[in-house]
Design an enzyme around this catalytic site. Structure first.
Site, PDB file in Angstrom:
ATOM      1  N   GLU A 365     -12.587   3.840   6.789  1.00 11.06           N
ATOM      2  CA  GLU A 365     -13.628   4.572   6.055  1.00 11.06           C
ATOM      3  C   GLU A 365     -14.412   3.655   5.112  1.00 11.06           C
ATOM      4  O   GLU A 365     -14.862   4.072   4.048  1.00 11.06           O
ATOM      5  CB  GLU A 365     -13.038   5.769   5.315  1.00 11.06           C
ATOM      6  CG  GLU A 365     -12.576   6.848   6.274  1.00 11.06           C
ATOM      7  CD  GLU A 365     -12.495   8.208   5.653  1.00 11.06           C
ATOM      8  OE1 GLU A 365     -13.337   8.519   4.795  1.00 11.06           O
ATOM      9  OE2 GLU A 365     -11.596   8.962   6.028  1.00 11.06           O
ATOM     10  N   THR A 367     -14.726  -0.845   4.422  1.00 13.34           N
ATOM     11  CA  THR A 367     -13.992  -1.926   3.769  1.00 13.34           C
ATOM     12  C   THR A 367     -14.397  -2.033   2.307  1.00 13.34           C
ATOM     13  O   THR A 367     -15.371  -1.425   1.863  1.00 13.34           O
ATOM     14  CB  THR A 367     -14.299  -3.269   4.459  1.00 13.34           C
ATOM     15  OG1 THR A 367     -15.699  -3.563   4.277  1.00 13.34           O
ATOM     16  CG2 THR A 367     -13.964  -3.227   5.943  1.00 13.34           C
TER      17      THR A 367
END
Length: 381
Positions: A365, A367
Protein backbone atom coordinates in the site's frame (compact mmCIF):
# COMPACT_ATOMS: atom_id res chain seq x y z
CA UNK A 1 -9.11 16.53 22.22
CA UNK A 2 -10.31 13.62 24.37
CA UNK A 3 -7.94 10.65 24.26
CA UNK A 4 -10.25 8.34 26.21
CA UNK A 5 -12.20 5.60 24.44
CA UNK A 6 -15.98 5.69 24.54
CA UNK A 7 -17.98 2.74 25.81
CA UNK A 8 -18.54 1.20 22.37
CA UNK A 9 -14.84 1.44 21.53
CA UNK A 10 -13.97 -0.25 24.83
CA UNK A 11 -16.39 -3.06 24.01
CA UNK A 12 -14.92 -3.57 20.53
CA UNK A 13 -11.39 -3.56 21.96
CA UNK A 14 -12.25 -6.12 24.64
CA UNK A 15 -13.96 -8.36 22.08
CA UNK A 16 -10.90 -8.19 19.83
CA UNK A 17 -8.53 -8.94 22.71
CA UNK A 18 -10.59 -11.95 23.76
CA UNK A 19 -10.78 -13.18 20.17
CA UNK A 20 -7.00 -12.98 19.73
CA UNK A 21 -6.33 -14.77 23.01
CA UNK A 22 -8.73 -17.61 22.19
CA UNK A 23 -8.63 -18.02 18.42
CA UNK A 24 -5.25 -16.73 17.21
CA UNK A 25 -2.40 -16.68 19.74
CA UNK A 26 -2.54 -20.36 20.79
CA UNK A 27 -2.59 -21.54 17.16
CA UNK A 28 0.07 -19.30 15.60
CA UNK A 29 3.20 -21.48 15.95
CA UNK A 30 1.60 -24.48 14.26
CA UNK A 31 -0.28 -22.49 11.62
CA UNK A 32 2.73 -20.37 10.64
CA UNK A 33 4.92 -23.45 10.31
CA UNK A 34 2.40 -25.06 7.97
CA UNK A 35 1.66 -21.84 6.08
CA UNK A 36 -1.94 -22.90 5.52
CA UNK A 37 -4.55 -20.22 4.87
CA UNK A 38 -6.49 -19.74 8.14
CA UNK A 39 -9.96 -19.72 6.58
CA UNK A 40 -11.59 -21.01 9.77
CA UNK A 41 -10.12 -18.20 11.89
CA UNK A 42 -11.16 -15.53 9.41
CA UNK A 43 -14.66 -16.99 9.24
CA UNK A 44 -14.85 -16.78 13.05
CA UNK A 45 -13.63 -13.18 12.80
CA UNK A 46 -16.47 -12.57 10.32
CA UNK A 47 -18.98 -14.10 12.75
CA UNK A 48 -17.66 -11.83 15.51
CA UNK A 49 -18.00 -8.74 13.30
CA UNK A 50 -14.31 -8.07 12.63
CA UNK A 51 -14.48 -8.38 8.83
CA UNK A 52 -16.13 -5.99 6.34
CA UNK A 53 -15.67 -3.05 8.68
CA UNK A 54 -16.22 -0.50 5.89
CA UNK A 55 -19.75 -1.61 5.04
CA UNK A 56 -22.49 0.75 6.30
CA UNK A 57 -25.30 -0.52 8.51
CA UNK A 58 -27.79 0.04 5.69
CA UNK A 59 -26.19 -2.83 3.78
CA UNK A 60 -25.76 -5.15 6.75
CA UNK A 61 -22.44 -3.85 8.10
CA UNK A 62 -21.63 -2.77 11.63
CA UNK A 63 -21.21 0.89 10.69
CA UNK A 64 -18.55 1.36 13.34
CA UNK A 65 -16.28 4.40 13.61
CA UNK A 66 -12.74 4.66 12.23
CA UNK A 67 -11.04 4.61 15.63
CA UNK A 68 -12.80 1.36 16.51
CA UNK A 69 -11.66 -0.08 13.18
CA UNK A 70 -8.05 0.85 13.99
CA UNK A 71 -8.34 -0.67 17.47
CA UNK A 72 -9.72 -3.95 16.09
CA UNK A 73 -7.14 -4.26 13.31
CA UNK A 74 -4.26 -3.42 15.69
CA UNK A 75 -5.39 -6.09 18.13
CA UNK A 76 -5.77 -8.78 15.45
CA UNK A 77 -2.31 -7.86 14.11
CA UNK A 78 -0.97 -8.28 17.65
CA UNK A 79 -2.08 -11.89 17.27
CA UNK A 80 -0.89 -12.25 13.66
CA UNK A 81 -0.29 -9.61 11.01
CA UNK A 82 -0.89 -12.10 8.21
CA UNK A 83 -4.37 -12.87 9.50
CA UNK A 84 -5.01 -9.15 9.98
CA UNK A 85 -3.94 -8.47 6.37
CA UNK A 86 -6.28 -11.10 4.93
CA UNK A 87 -9.14 -10.13 7.26
CA UNK A 88 -8.98 -6.45 6.26
CA UNK A 89 -8.61 -7.20 2.54
CA UNK A 90 -12.39 -7.14 2.05
CA UNK A 91 -12.33 -3.50 3.16
CA UNK A 92 -9.51 -2.70 0.77
CA UNK A 93 -11.56 -4.16 -2.09
CA UNK A 94 -15.01 -2.98 -1.06
CA UNK A 95 -14.56 0.50 0.38
CA UNK A 96 -14.53 2.03 -3.12
CA UNK A 97 -18.03 0.59 -3.61
CA UNK A 98 -19.15 1.99 -0.25
CA UNK A 99 -17.73 5.42 -1.16
CA UNK A 100 -18.53 5.73 -4.86
CA UNK A 101 -20.96 2.99 -5.85
CA UNK A 102 -24.63 3.65 -6.54
CA UNK A 103 -27.43 2.10 -4.49
CA UNK A 104 -27.85 -0.87 -6.81
CA UNK A 105 -24.11 -1.62 -6.70
CA UNK A 106 -23.98 -1.39 -2.90
CA UNK A 107 -26.87 -3.83 -2.60
CA UNK A 108 -25.36 -6.21 -5.13
CA UNK A 109 -21.67 -6.06 -4.22
CA UNK A 110 -21.61 -5.26 -0.49
CA UNK A 111 -24.60 -6.94 1.10
CA UNK A 112 -23.59 -10.54 0.23
CA UNK A 113 -20.41 -10.07 2.31
CA UNK A 114 -22.48 -9.41 5.42
CA UNK A 115 -24.69 -12.44 4.77
CA UNK A 116 -21.94 -15.00 4.14
CA UNK A 117 -18.19 -15.21 4.91
CA UNK A 118 -17.01 -14.29 1.41
CA UNK A 119 -13.62 -12.96 0.28
CA UNK A 120 -12.87 -10.02 -2.00
CA UNK A 121 -9.56 -9.07 -3.61
CA UNK A 122 -8.23 -5.64 -4.52
CA UNK A 123 -6.47 -5.81 -7.89
CA UNK A 124 -4.06 -2.94 -8.52
CA UNK A 125 -0.39 -4.00 -8.61
CA UNK A 126 1.16 -5.43 -11.78
CA UNK A 127 4.56 -6.85 -12.69
CA UNK A 128 5.62 -3.52 -14.21
CA UNK A 129 3.38 -1.29 -12.09
CA UNK A 130 4.24 -1.37 -8.40
CA UNK A 131 4.63 2.08 -6.87
CA UNK A 132 3.89 3.60 -10.28
CA UNK A 133 0.22 2.68 -10.59
CA UNK A 134 -0.24 4.58 -13.85
CA UNK A 135 2.23 2.23 -15.52
CA UNK A 136 -0.38 -0.55 -15.41
CA UNK A 137 -1.32 -2.20 -18.69
CA UNK A 138 -4.52 -4.04 -17.72
CA UNK A 139 -7.31 -2.35 -19.70
CA UNK A 140 -10.92 -2.66 -20.73
CA UNK A 141 -12.19 -1.77 -24.17
CA UNK A 142 -15.74 -1.03 -25.19
CA UNK A 143 -17.30 -3.32 -27.77
CA UNK A 144 -20.19 -2.75 -30.17
CA UNK A 145 -22.95 -3.88 -27.75
CA UNK A 146 -21.93 -1.28 -25.14
CA UNK A 147 -20.21 -3.76 -22.85
CA UNK A 148 -16.47 -3.79 -22.11
CA UNK A 149 -13.82 -6.51 -22.38
CA UNK A 150 -11.18 -6.65 -19.62
CA UNK A 151 -7.70 -8.08 -20.22
CA UNK A 152 -4.50 -8.11 -18.16
CA UNK A 153 -2.74 -9.56 -15.14
CA UNK A 154 -2.41 -8.36 -11.56
CA UNK A 155 0.36 -9.41 -9.18
CA UNK A 156 0.74 -9.85 -5.40
CA UNK A 157 -3.03 -9.91 -4.88
CA UNK A 158 -4.14 -10.68 -1.33
CA UNK A 159 -6.69 -13.51 -0.94
CA UNK A 160 -6.68 -14.06 -4.71
CA UNK A 161 -6.89 -17.85 -4.37
CA UNK A 162 -10.06 -17.57 -2.29
CA UNK A 163 -11.74 -14.43 -3.63
CA UNK A 164 -15.39 -14.58 -4.64
CA UNK A 165 -15.24 -11.05 -6.05
CA UNK A 166 -12.52 -8.85 -7.53
CA UNK A 167 -12.27 -5.07 -7.50
CA UNK A 168 -10.06 -4.17 -10.46
CA UNK A 169 -8.36 -0.91 -11.40
CA UNK A 170 -7.60 -0.76 -15.11
CA UNK A 171 -6.88 1.57 -18.00
CA UNK A 172 -9.77 2.77 -20.11
CA UNK A 173 -9.81 1.78 -23.81
CA UNK A 174 -6.03 1.39 -24.19
CA UNK A 175 -3.03 0.23 -22.08
CA UNK A 176 -1.46 3.67 -22.63
CA UNK A 177 -4.55 5.62 -21.63
CA UNK A 178 -4.25 8.30 -18.94
CA UNK A 179 -7.65 7.39 -17.51
CA UNK A 180 -8.21 4.70 -14.86
CA UNK A 181 -11.49 2.91 -14.30
CA UNK A 182 -12.65 0.77 -11.39
CA UNK A 183 -14.76 -2.32 -12.03
CA UNK A 184 -16.14 -5.20 -9.99
CA UNK A 185 -16.37 -8.74 -11.30
CA UNK A 186 -17.30 -12.11 -9.77
CA UNK A 187 -14.74 -14.92 -9.86
CA UNK A 188 -16.84 -16.72 -12.47
CA UNK A 189 -17.88 -14.10 -15.03
CA UNK A 190 -20.63 -14.75 -17.56
CA UNK A 191 -18.14 -14.31 -20.40
CA UNK A 192 -14.37 -14.66 -20.33
CA UNK A 193 -12.11 -16.29 -17.78
CA UNK A 194 -10.34 -15.36 -14.54
CA UNK A 195 -7.38 -17.46 -13.49
CA UNK A 196 -5.22 -17.28 -10.37
CA UNK A 197 -1.62 -18.47 -10.13
CA UNK A 198 -0.16 -20.65 -7.42
CA UNK A 199 0.15 -18.96 -4.01
CA UNK A 200 3.37 -16.98 -3.63
CA UNK A 201 6.03 -18.25 -1.23
CA UNK A 202 6.80 -15.16 0.83
CA UNK A 203 9.42 -14.20 3.40
CA UNK A 204 6.74 -13.45 5.96
CA UNK A 205 3.00 -13.24 6.55
CA UNK A 206 2.64 -16.92 5.71
CA UNK A 207 -0.97 -16.82 6.90
CA UNK A 208 -2.02 -14.32 4.24
CA UNK A 209 -2.71 -15.68 0.76
CA UNK A 210 -1.04 -13.90 -2.17
CA UNK A 211 -1.28 -14.83 -5.87
CA UNK A 212 -1.40 -13.52 -9.43
CA UNK A 213 -4.77 -12.88 -11.12
CA UNK A 214 -5.22 -12.93 -14.90
CA UNK A 215 -8.29 -11.54 -16.68
CA UNK A 216 -8.81 -13.09 -20.11
CA UNK A 217 -11.52 -11.43 -22.21
CA UNK A 218 -13.70 -10.88 -19.16
CA UNK A 219 -16.87 -9.07 -20.21
CA UNK A 220 -17.83 -6.12 -18.02
CA UNK A 221 -21.33 -4.71 -18.10
CA UNK A 222 -21.52 -0.90 -17.60
CA UNK A 223 -23.38 -1.63 -14.34
CA UNK A 224 -20.14 -3.17 -13.01
CA UNK A 225 -18.20 0.09 -13.39
CA UNK A 226 -17.94 2.01 -10.13
CA UNK A 227 -18.73 5.70 -10.43
CA UNK A 228 -17.29 7.67 -13.35
CA UNK A 229 -15.21 5.40 -15.57
CA UNK A 230 -12.58 8.17 -15.93
CA UNK A 231 -12.19 8.93 -12.22
CA UNK A 232 -10.50 5.71 -11.13
CA UNK A 233 -7.32 7.42 -9.96
CA UNK A 234 -9.21 9.68 -7.56
CA UNK A 235 -11.15 6.66 -6.29
CA UNK A 236 -7.83 4.89 -5.72
CA UNK A 237 -6.59 7.82 -3.62
CA UNK A 238 -9.78 7.65 -1.56
CA UNK A 239 -9.34 3.90 -1.01
CA UNK A 240 -5.75 4.26 0.17
CA UNK A 241 -6.60 7.19 2.45
CA UNK A 242 -9.14 4.87 4.09
CA UNK A 243 -6.96 1.79 4.37
CA UNK A 244 -3.52 3.24 5.23
CA UNK A 245 -4.52 3.86 8.85
CA UNK A 246 -5.48 0.16 8.91
CA UNK A 247 -2.03 -0.78 7.62
CA UNK A 248 -0.56 1.51 10.26
CA UNK A 249 -2.62 -0.39 12.83
CA UNK A 250 -1.11 -3.67 11.60
CA UNK A 251 2.40 -2.22 11.97
CA UNK A 252 1.54 -0.90 15.40
CA UNK A 253 0.30 -4.35 16.42
CA UNK A 254 3.58 -5.94 15.32
CA UNK A 255 5.59 -3.29 17.20
CA UNK A 256 3.61 -3.87 20.40
CA UNK A 257 3.87 -7.65 20.19
CA UNK A 258 7.64 -7.46 19.59
CA UNK A 259 8.03 -5.14 22.56
CA UNK A 260 5.95 -7.35 24.88
CA UNK A 261 7.81 -10.53 23.87
CA UNK A 262 11.20 -8.85 24.28
CA UNK A 263 10.39 -7.22 27.61
CA UNK A 264 9.20 -10.55 28.99
CA UNK A 265 12.26 -12.39 27.67
CA UNK A 266 14.77 -9.86 29.02
CA UNK A 267 13.06 -9.87 32.43
CA UNK A 268 13.54 -13.62 32.71
CA UNK A 269 16.88 -14.17 30.95
CA UNK A 270 19.91 -13.85 33.25
CA UNK A 271 23.44 -13.27 31.92
CA UNK A 272 26.56 -12.12 33.78
CA UNK A 273 24.62 -12.51 37.01
CA UNK A 274 21.84 -10.07 36.15
CA UNK A 275 18.68 -9.85 34.10
CA UNK A 276 19.24 -8.63 30.56
CA UNK A 277 16.65 -5.88 31.13
CA UNK A 278 18.85 -4.49 33.95
CA UNK A 279 21.83 -3.97 31.65
CA UNK A 280 22.05 -0.29 30.59
CA UNK A 281 22.58 -1.07 26.89
CA UNK A 282 19.59 -3.40 26.81
CA UNK A 283 17.42 -1.01 28.81
CA UNK A 284 18.21 1.78 26.36
CA UNK A 285 16.96 -0.42 23.51
CA UNK A 286 13.81 -1.30 25.43
CA UNK A 287 13.08 2.39 25.97
CA UNK A 288 13.48 3.06 22.24
CA UNK A 289 11.18 0.14 21.48
CA UNK A 290 8.58 1.48 23.92
CA UNK A 291 8.77 4.97 22.44
CA UNK A 292 8.33 3.79 18.85
CA UNK A 293 5.48 1.48 19.86
CA UNK A 294 3.54 4.20 21.65
CA UNK A 295 4.12 7.06 19.20
CA UNK A 296 3.12 4.91 16.22
CA UNK A 297 -0.02 3.80 18.06
CA UNK A 298 -0.99 7.39 18.88
CA UNK A 299 -0.36 8.53 15.31
CA UNK A 300 -2.43 5.61 13.98
CA UNK A 301 -5.41 6.67 16.09
CA UNK A 302 -4.89 10.30 15.10
CA UNK A 303 -4.89 9.36 11.41
CA UNK A 304 -8.10 7.37 12.00
CA UNK A 305 -9.61 10.40 13.75
CA UNK A 306 -8.65 12.63 10.79
CA UNK A 307 -10.30 10.16 8.41
CA UNK A 308 -13.41 9.96 10.57
CA UNK A 309 -13.77 13.75 10.44
CA UNK A 310 -13.00 13.78 6.70
CA UNK A 311 -10.37 16.47 7.22
CA UNK A 312 -8.74 17.81 4.06
CA UNK A 313 -5.29 16.71 5.27
CA UNK A 314 -6.36 13.17 6.20
CA UNK A 315 -4.12 11.71 3.47
CA UNK A 316 -1.01 13.37 4.90
CA UNK A 317 -1.62 11.81 8.30
CA UNK A 318 -2.54 8.44 6.81
CA UNK A 319 0.87 8.38 5.10
CA UNK A 320 2.63 9.63 8.23
CA UNK A 321 0.97 6.99 10.39
CA UNK A 322 1.87 4.21 7.96
CA UNK A 323 5.52 5.25 7.82
CA UNK A 324 5.80 5.61 11.60
CA UNK A 325 4.15 2.24 12.18
CA UNK A 326 6.34 0.51 9.58
CA UNK A 327 9.45 1.98 11.18
CA UNK A 328 8.27 0.92 14.64
CA UNK A 329 7.45 -2.61 13.47
CA UNK A 330 10.83 -3.06 11.78
CA UNK A 331 12.82 -1.56 14.63
CA UNK A 332 11.04 -3.45 17.40
CA UNK A 333 11.07 -6.77 15.58
CA UNK A 334 14.76 -6.53 14.62
CA UNK A 335 15.98 -5.16 17.94
CA UNK A 336 13.71 -7.56 19.80
CA UNK A 337 15.24 -10.47 17.91
CA UNK A 338 18.69 -9.12 18.75
CA UNK A 339 17.92 -8.99 22.49
CA UNK A 340 16.71 -12.58 22.29
CA UNK A 341 20.20 -13.54 21.15
CA UNK A 342 20.52 -16.92 19.47
CA UNK A 343 17.04 -17.89 20.61
CA UNK A 344 15.60 -15.09 18.51
CA UNK A 345 16.98 -16.80 15.41
CA UNK A 346 15.01 -19.96 16.18
CA UNK A 347 11.60 -20.44 14.57
CA UNK A 348 10.11 -21.66 17.83
CA UNK A 349 10.45 -18.12 19.21
CA UNK A 350 7.72 -15.86 17.86
CA UNK A 351 10.04 -12.87 17.61
CA UNK A 352 11.58 -14.50 14.51
CA UNK A 353 8.15 -14.55 12.85
CA UNK A 354 7.64 -10.87 13.65
CA UNK A 355 11.02 -10.00 12.10
CA UNK A 356 9.90 -11.70 8.87
CA UNK A 357 6.40 -10.24 8.92
CA UNK A 358 7.43 -6.65 9.62
CA UNK A 359 9.16 -5.97 6.31
CA UNK A 360 5.99 -5.93 4.23
CA UNK A 361 4.49 -3.09 6.31
CA UNK A 362 7.17 -0.86 4.82
CA UNK A 363 6.22 -1.94 1.29
CA UNK A 364 2.57 -2.73 0.61
CA UNK A 365 0.00 0.00 0.00
CA UNK A 366 2.87 2.34 -0.81
CA UNK A 367 6.54 2.20 0.17
CA UNK A 368 7.97 4.71 2.64
CA UNK A 369 9.27 6.75 -0.29
CA UNK A 370 5.80 6.94 -1.81
CA UNK A 371 4.34 8.03 1.53
CA UNK A 372 6.97 10.78 1.78
CA UNK A 373 6.15 11.89 -1.77
CA UNK A 374 2.47 12.16 -0.81
CA UNK A 375 3.29 14.15 2.31
CA UNK A 376 5.68 16.43 0.43
CA UNK A 377 3.15 17.13 -2.32
CA UNK A 378 0.40 17.95 0.17
CA UNK A 379 2.63 20.09 2.38
CA UNK A 380 3.82 22.19 -0.55
CA UNK A 381 0.32 22.60 -2.00
Amino acid sequence: MDFSLDENQKIFLKLAQDFVKKEISPKIPELDAKGEFPRDIIQKAWQTGFVNLCIPEKYGGTGIDQISIALIVEEIAYGCSGIATSAMCNDLANVVIALHGNEEQKEKYLKPFTENPLFASFCLTEAEAGSDNLAMSTFMKKRSDGKYVLNGSKQFITNASYADQFTVFCKLSDPKSKFLACVVTPRNPEEGKIETGKPEEKLGQHLSNTATVTFDDVVIDPSQIIGDRRQGFQYLVDVLDFTRPMIAAIGSGIARKAYDLTLNYTKNRVQFGQRICDMPVARETLVKMFNKMRTSYIMTLYAAWKLQNNDKDKGVYASLAKNMAAEAALFNANEGLHLHGGYGFMKEYEISKLARDAHIIDIYEGTREVQSMIQGREIIS
